[in-house]
Design an enzyme around this catalytic site. Structure first.
Site, mmCIF file in Angstrom:
data_model
loop_
_atom_site.group_PDB
_atom_site.id
_atom_site.type_symbol
_atom_site.label_atom_id
_atom_site.label_comp_id
_atom_site.label_asym_id
_atom_site.label_seq_id
_atom_site.Cartn_x
_atom_site.Cartn_y
_atom_site.Cartn_z
ATOM 1 C CG PHE A 177 59.747 -6.957 -50.648
ATOM 2 C CD1 PHE A 177 59.580 -7.187 -49.300
ATOM 3 C CD2 PHE A 177 60.893 -7.446 -51.270
ATOM 4 C CE1 PHE A 177 60.516 -7.889 -48.576
ATOM 5 C CE2 PHE A 177 61.839 -8.156 -50.553
ATOM 6 C CZ PHE A 177 61.659 -8.372 -49.198
ATOM 7 C CB SER A 233 55.298 -4.694 -56.498
ATOM 8 O OG SER A 233 56.256 -5.733 -56.563
ATOM 9 C CG ASP A 291 57.699 -5.793 -63.913
ATOM 10 O OD1 ASP A 291 58.783 -5.797 -63.292
ATOM 11 O OD2 ASP A 291 56.608 -5.568 -63.357
ATOM 12 C CG HIS A 299 58.216 -3.594 -60.734
ATOM 13 N ND1 HIS A 299 57.236 -4.550 -60.836
ATOM 14 C CD2 HIS A 299 58.376 -3.346 -59.404
ATOM 15 C CE1 HIS A 299 56.825 -4.890 -59.629
ATOM 16 N NE2 HIS A 299 57.498 -4.159 -58.746
#
Length: 256
Positions: free
Chosen positions: A25, A93, A194, A224
């Site tokens: 995203f 993610s 993360d 991340h």
């Protein structure tokens, strides 16, 4: 609309095993490109699409929703299925959430899933506030660039449009409900630290899926965006090993 540097999609025609990679995203294919090239160099057919609203400007993301992002991933899966005998889906993610939904809805059309720091939740207070807040505040600070490796940069938006964040919230809620339908082999790699997606999201996914062939790997040196971080080469090699193990198993089964 001009694309951000590295946001171009990547497609490679290789052998009869296909791989679909989905970025996260507010990110773009740049975060997945080294992984895609690694697999392409090993004669896999690879598709790394640019999801709608990404890779240009955040205003474009604000007028898209999760149905648009998922539709693009699903279209690429179908294209790979037309060309390849087996197709694996991978994601980072939010891309990991999209990959899990593809596995939940398409069953045997997906040979396996590789998820890196997959998202499954948003902070509860933030999620509850989004339906109202998105009409009052257009955007909030960005989530890109959570990388430990010095000099590594993720290309993406520096602000998150709240209309799009609200749609992400709906996507993750939908995917959580579909996790028991995931039966395909899963390789899940998540960072111990993360700052974007908590490791508890990976634990939730592992608890709810129905897959029997599951491998969990904890990434000790990455944050991340692990596909650009210290553990990137491990992700690439482990995913390729996962794919070759499953393709060899299918070949042996078909030949028996």
């Amino acid at each position: 609309m001009p694309l951000l540097p590295g946001a171009e999609p990547l497609h490679h025609d290789g052998g009869e095993v296909g791989v679909l990679l989905c970025h996260g995203f507010t990110g773009c294919p740049q975060s997945m490109r080294p992984w895609a090239r690694y697999l392409a160099d090993r004669d896999l057919t690879v598709s790394l699409p640019l999801l709608p609203g990404h890779g240009t400007r955040r205003q474009d993301l604000a007028v898209t929703g999760w149905q648009d992002w998922y539709a693009t991933a699903e279209l690429e899966l179908r294209r790979l299925r037309e060309r390849c005998e087996q197709v694996f889906v991978c994601g980072l993610s939010m891309g990991g959430a999209l990959a899990l939904r593809l596995a939940a809805l398409h069953g045997d059309a997906v040979s396996g899933v590789v998820a890196v720091n997959p998202a499954a939740t948003l902070p509860r207070i933030q999620g509850y506030a989004l339906p109202v807040l998105r009409h009052l505040v257009p955007s909030t600070r960005g989530v890109t660039g959570d990388i430990a490796k010095e000099g590594a940069v993720e290309v993406g938006y520096d602000r998150v449009p709240l209309h799009a964040a609200h749609s992400l919230y709906d996507l993750l809620r939908t995917v959580r409900g579909e996790l028991p339908r995931v039966t395909r082999p899963l390789l899940l790699l998540h960072s111990r630290v993360d700052h974007v997606v908590p490791p508890s999201d990976s634990a939730l996914i592992l608890e709810r899926i129905s897959s029997r062939d599951v491998t969990e790997t904890v990434l000790e040196r990455s944050l991340h965006v692990a596909t650009l971080d210290h553990d990137a080469e491990r992700i690439f090699a482990d995913s390729y090993g996962f794919i070759t193990r499953l393709t060899a198993r299918k070949t042996a089964r078909d030949g028996a």
